[in-house]
Each structure stands twice: as structure tokens, then as C-alpha cells.
Design a protein around this motif. Structure first.
Motif, PDB file in Angstrom:
ATOM      1  N   ARG A  19       0.853  -1.181   0.000  1.00 25.75           N
ATOM      2  CA  ARG A  19       0.000   0.000   0.000  1.00 25.75           C
ATOM      3  C   ARG A  19       0.897   1.243   0.000  1.00 25.75           C
ATOM      4  O   ARG A  19       1.880   1.316   0.736  1.00 25.75           O
ATOM      5  CB  ARG A  19      -0.879  -0.013   1.254  1.00 25.75           C
ATOM      6  CG  ARG A  19      -1.581   1.290   1.611  1.00 25.75           C
ATOM      7  CD  ARG A  19      -2.307   1.095   2.940  1.00 25.75           C
ATOM      8  NE  ARG A  19      -2.878   2.322   3.466  1.00 25.75           N
ATOM      9  CZ  ARG A  19      -2.249   3.138   4.309  1.00 25.75           C
ATOM     10  NH1 ARG A  19      -1.022   2.848   4.700  1.00 25.75           N
ATOM     11  NH2 ARG A  19      -2.847   4.212   4.765  1.00 25.75           N
ATOM     12  N   ARG A  20       0.530   2.214  -0.807  1.00 23.03           N
ATOM     13  CA  ARG A  20       1.281   3.476  -0.869  1.00 23.03           C
ATOM     14  C   ARG A  20       0.339   4.637  -0.635  1.00 23.03           C
ATOM     15  O   ARG A  20      -0.664   4.784  -1.328  1.00 23.03           O
ATOM     16  CB  ARG A  20       1.972   3.632  -2.224  1.00 23.03           C
ATOM     17  CG  ARG A  20       2.841   4.887  -2.356  1.00 23.03           C
ATOM     18  CD  ARG A  20       3.471   4.943  -3.740  1.00 23.03           C
ATOM     19  NE  ARG A  20       4.523   5.948  -3.832  1.00 23.03           N
ATOM     20  CZ  ARG A  20       5.280   6.141  -4.917  1.00 23.03           C
ATOM     21  NH1 ARG A  20       5.093   5.382  -5.990  1.00 23.03           N
ATOM     22  NH2 ARG A  20       6.217   7.077  -4.917  1.00 23.03           N
ATOM     23  N   VAL A  31       8.728   6.317   2.970  1.00 22.74           N
ATOM     24  CA  VAL A  31       9.013   5.619   4.228  1.00 22.74           C
ATOM     25  C   VAL A  31       8.259   4.297   4.215  1.00 22.74           C
ATOM     26  O   VAL A  31       7.023   4.275   4.207  1.00 22.74           O
ATOM     27  CB  VAL A  31       8.590   6.459   5.447  1.00 22.74           C
ATOM     28  CG1 VAL A  31       8.750   5.650   6.729  1.00 22.74           C
ATOM     29  CG2 VAL A  31       9.407   7.740   5.514  1.00 22.74           C
ATOM     30  N   MET A  32       9.005   3.199   4.209  1.00 22.86           N
ATOM     31  CA  MET A  32       8.393   1.875   4.248  1.00 22.86           C
ATOM     32  C   MET A  32       8.489   1.328   5.659  1.00 22.86           C
ATOM     33  O   MET A  32       9.557   1.361   6.284  1.00 22.86           O
ATOM     34  CB  MET A  32       9.082   0.927   3.275  1.00 22.86           C
ATOM     35  CG  MET A  32       8.415  -0.444   3.224  1.00 22.86           C
ATOM     36  SD  MET A  32       9.092  -1.491   1.918  1.00 22.86           S
ATOM     37  CE  MET A  32       8.001  -2.918   2.077  1.00 22.86           C
ATOM     38  N   THR A  59       3.329   0.509   3.269  1.00 23.60           N
ATOM     39  CA  THR A  59       3.188  -0.654   4.146  1.00 23.60           C
ATOM     40  C   THR A  59       2.874  -1.858   3.263  1.00 23.60           C
ATOM     41  O   THR A  59       2.490  -1.702   2.111  1.00 23.60           O
ATOM     42  CB  THR A  59       2.076  -0.446   5.191  1.00 23.60           C
ATOM     43  OG1 THR A  59       0.835  -0.135   4.518  1.00 23.60           O
ATOM     44  CG2 THR A  59       2.418   0.697   6.139  1.00 23.60           C
ATOM     45  N   ALA A  60       3.035  -3.055   3.810  1.00 22.13           N
ATOM     46  CA  ALA A  60       2.899  -4.230   2.948  1.00 22.13           C
ATOM     47  C   ALA A  60       2.356  -5.436   3.692  1.00 22.13           C
ATOM     48  O   ALA A  60       2.558  -5.585   4.902  1.00 22.13           O
ATOM     49  CB  ALA A  60       4.261  -4.579   2.329  1.00 22.13           C
ATOM     50  N   ASP A  61       1.663  -6.283   2.959  1.00 24.05           N
ATOM     51  CA  ASP A  61       1.405  -7.662   3.361  1.00 24.05           C
ATOM     52  C   ASP A  61       2.436  -8.500   2.611  1.00 24.05           C
ATOM     53  O   ASP A  61       2.206  -8.926   1.472  1.00 24.05           O
ATOM     54  CB  ASP A  61      -0.015  -8.095   2.973  1.00 24.05           C
ATOM     55  CG  ASP A  61      -1.069  -7.593   3.942  1.00 24.05           C
ATOM     56  OD1 ASP A  61      -0.698  -7.028   4.990  1.00 24.05           O
ATOM     57  OD2 ASP A  61      -2.262  -7.750   3.638  1.00 24.05           O
ATOM     58  N   LEU A  62       3.590  -8.677   3.219  1.00 26.93           N
ATOM     59  CA  LEU A  62       4.660  -9.436   2.580  1.00 26.93           C
ATOM     60  C   LEU A  62       4.309 -10.918   2.552  1.00 26.93           C
ATOM     61  O   LEU A  62       3.383 -11.361   3.245  1.00 26.93           O
ATOM     62  CB  LEU A  62       5.969  -9.218   3.345  1.00 26.93           C
ATOM     63  CG  LEU A  62       6.553  -7.811   3.270  1.00 26.93           C
ATOM     64  CD1 LEU A  62       7.741  -7.680   4.214  1.00 26.93           C
ATOM     65  CD2 LEU A  62       6.961  -7.455   1.839  1.00 26.93           C
ATOM     66  N   PRO A  63       5.021 -11.722   1.754  1.00 30.31           N
ATOM     67  CA  PRO A  63       4.761 -13.160   1.746  1.00 30.31           C
ATOM     68  C   PRO A  63       4.709 -13.738   3.160  1.00 30.31           C
ATOM     69  O   PRO A  63       5.566 -13.453   3.992  1.00 30.31           O
ATOM     70  CB  PRO A  63       5.959 -13.711   0.958  1.00 30.31           C
ATOM     71  CG  PRO A  63       6.293 -12.613   0.000  1.00 30.31           C
ATOM     72  CD  PRO A  63       6.063 -11.341   0.774  1.00 30.31           C
TER      73      PRO A  63
END
Length: 299
Positions: A19-20, A31-32, A59-63
Motif C-alpha cells: 500500500r502506498r 518511508v516503508m 506498508t505491505a502484506d509481505l509473503p
């Protein structure tokens, strides 16, 4: 006005997304944020509020996390770092600022070691640089409760293992943080398809905090009552990073991002925009941190 987009990517056949939150008047690189093993892309509203005005927030939903596909068997650090590097490529920027908290601190540190040229600045909070045998045993027992469907006991054991419950040490919003952490763990246990695997990986697929780091401006911070890894051990870890700065945040334990969320976000925004740290509200009334590189003040 900020614009939110969500994009899907894949690495080695594993699908994930990020998400950005775009800021048209940004003053620094994106900024991550990388959080705990059971945290996903929507768990950082304080970063949106305080960092969003000066930078794109990613932000992320990483593997293996949130809505992403599960991780394949075996060590996952290389795959996760590759997934993060692909996000940077997809953002179409040369570098990002990287914020890692708890489990995410190890992942962020590993990324900075693998591709330092992609990281403008690195902030690491609640770094689990040393985990005792007793802690591992408690969390492994919690994982067994989860595997057998006892989500209530699991949530209680993990929460207690991540917080300072010593009433002689003042922790801001301790009871509120306890309820929030336990509720979050309970929700993840009941609804996340990755909960058992994520917890077991966090215990067994441990980050390597050795090897040092050069060429990346780094801030390491800890709640002064962190019982996961003591501030002293986190300070020792920070000393392995050339030119890094270390400070402790008063009245907080490992969950400093919950107990003093706006203060941590403010501190992060200052660091990522090269602002003064010594005047950060979280250090008032006096600067209670220090620079691990031996500098006289946190500035």
C-alpha cells in the motif's frame, strides 16, 4: 491531498501486495514500515498521521503475512528481502527510508545489508537482538497452544512474553496496550491463515544481527523497559552499525509503538527528514538517549 493505492506483486510465485499513501508535498524519500510477524499493511495509522505529511508512506502484506500467499518451506530471509526490493523497484524511486519494528527490525536490517544503496536511512525499534532460552520456550509453548486451537491461552502467553508487567516500572498506557496486543493476537490466531507458521518462523528462522553495516544512516531506539531484548543489548547491537545513533524512549516497554505511538512517529519523521532528535517530545523533559557511536548528544 494524499492518494492511496494498493498494488500486487509476486516473487518466486508467491503473491503479495503493498500500500502506498502518496504525499504531493513530500520532503524525503518514501518511508516503508515493516512490523511484527503478525502485523499487516493496515496496522500503522500513526505513521500515516505523522509521517504522511512529509513522505509517501508504504506498508505491505509481505509473503506469509496478512492477505499474501504463504511462504514456502525453508529459510525466508532472502525471499522477503527480494520482495521488498521489488516494491522499491515498483515505486520507481532510487531509494527509500526503511522503518523496522520488532520482527520487522531484523528484516529491515537484512535488507540494508543486502542492498544498502537502496536505503536512504534506516530506523530500527525494539530490535530482538538477543532472545533467551526461557523466552523461546514460552513462545514455543504458545505456538503449541495455537496449533491445538487454544487461541485464548496463545494470545495471553504471547502478550505477556512481549510486555513489561512489573508494576514497579512505569509504562504509559500499560493496561490499554495489554488489551490491544492480546486482542490483536487473538484476532490473528482466529482469522490469519499464516498465524501458526508466522509465529514458528519468528522463533526458528531467526534474523542474523551480526556482520555490521556501513554507509546507511541508522537510528536504533528502544523502550526503556523493553523486556524482550534489554536496551543495553540493543545499544550493543547499534554499536555494530557505523555512525549509528541509539536512544531510549522513556515510560515504554517493547511495545513503544503502541504506548507512545505519536511520539515514535514524530521521532521517525524527524530522523527521516534529517531533523533534530534532541527536541523530540518523546525525550522531554530531558534527553534520555545516547548515540552509540559515542557522540555527546542525540541531535
Amino acid at each position: 491531498m494524499s492518494e492511496e493505492t494498493i498494488r500486487s506483486l509476486s516473487v518466486s510465485g508467491v503473491r503479495y501486495s503493498y500500500r502506498r499513501l502518496r504525499q504531493p508535498d513530500r520532503r524525503t524519500e518514501p518511508v516503508m514500515t515493516l512490523g511484527g510477524a503478525l502485523q499487516g499493511m493496515f496496522g500503522w495509522p500513526q505513521m500515516d498521521d505523522r509521517v504522511g505529511p512529509v513522505a509517501d508512506v508504504v506498508t505491505a502484506d509481505l509473503p506469509g503475512m496478512g492477505s499474501a500467499d504463504p511462504l514456502p518451506p525453508g529459510p525466508s530471509a532472502d525471499l522477503l528481502c527480494t520482495a521488498i526490493e521489488r516494491i522499491i523497484v515498483d515505486l520507481d524511486v532510487p531509494r527509500i527510508n526503511l522503518f523496522g519494528f520488532s520482527y520487522g527490525a531484523g528484516l529491515a536490517y537484512g535488507c540494508a545489508q543486502r542492498f544498502p544503496g537502496r536505503i536512504a536511512r534506516l530506523a530500527l525499534g525494539g530490535v530482538p537482538a538477543h532472545i533467551s532460552a526461557a523466552q523461546l520456550d514460552q513462545w514455543q509453548r504458545a505456538a503449541e497452544h495455537l496449533a491445538h486451537g487454544d487461541t485464548d491461552t496463545f494470545a495471553t502467553m504471547v502478550t505477556e512474553g512481549l510486555m513489561c508487567l512489573d508494576e514497579h516500572r512505569y509504562v504509559a498506557h500499560r493496561r490499554l496496550a495489554y488489551r490491544y496486543v492480546r486482542r490483536s493476537m487473538l484476532h490473528a490466531a482466529r482469522h490469519s491463515p499464516h498465524a501458526v507458521d508466522s509465529l514458528r518462523r519468528a522463533l526458528t528462522d531467526r534474523p542474523d544481527f551480526s556482520g555490521g553495516l556501513t554507509g546507511v544512516p541508522t537510528l536504533v531506539f528502544s523502550g526503556e523497559h523493553d523486556t524482550v531484548t534489554s536496551p543495553a543489548r540493543q545499544r550493543d547491537f547499534a554499536a555494530t552499525i557505523a555512525g549509528s545513533r541509539f536512544l531510549t524512549v522513556p515510560d515504554a516497554d517493547h511495545w513503544v509503538v503502541l504506548e507512545r505511538p505519536q511520539d515514535v512517529a514524530d521521532l521517525t519523521a524527524r530522523f527521516f527528514t534529517d531533523g533534530p532528535l534532541s527536541s523530540a517530545p518523546c525525550l522531554a523533559p530531558a534527553v534520555r538517549g545516547e548515540l552509540s557511536a559515542g557522540d555527546p548528544a542525540c541531535v
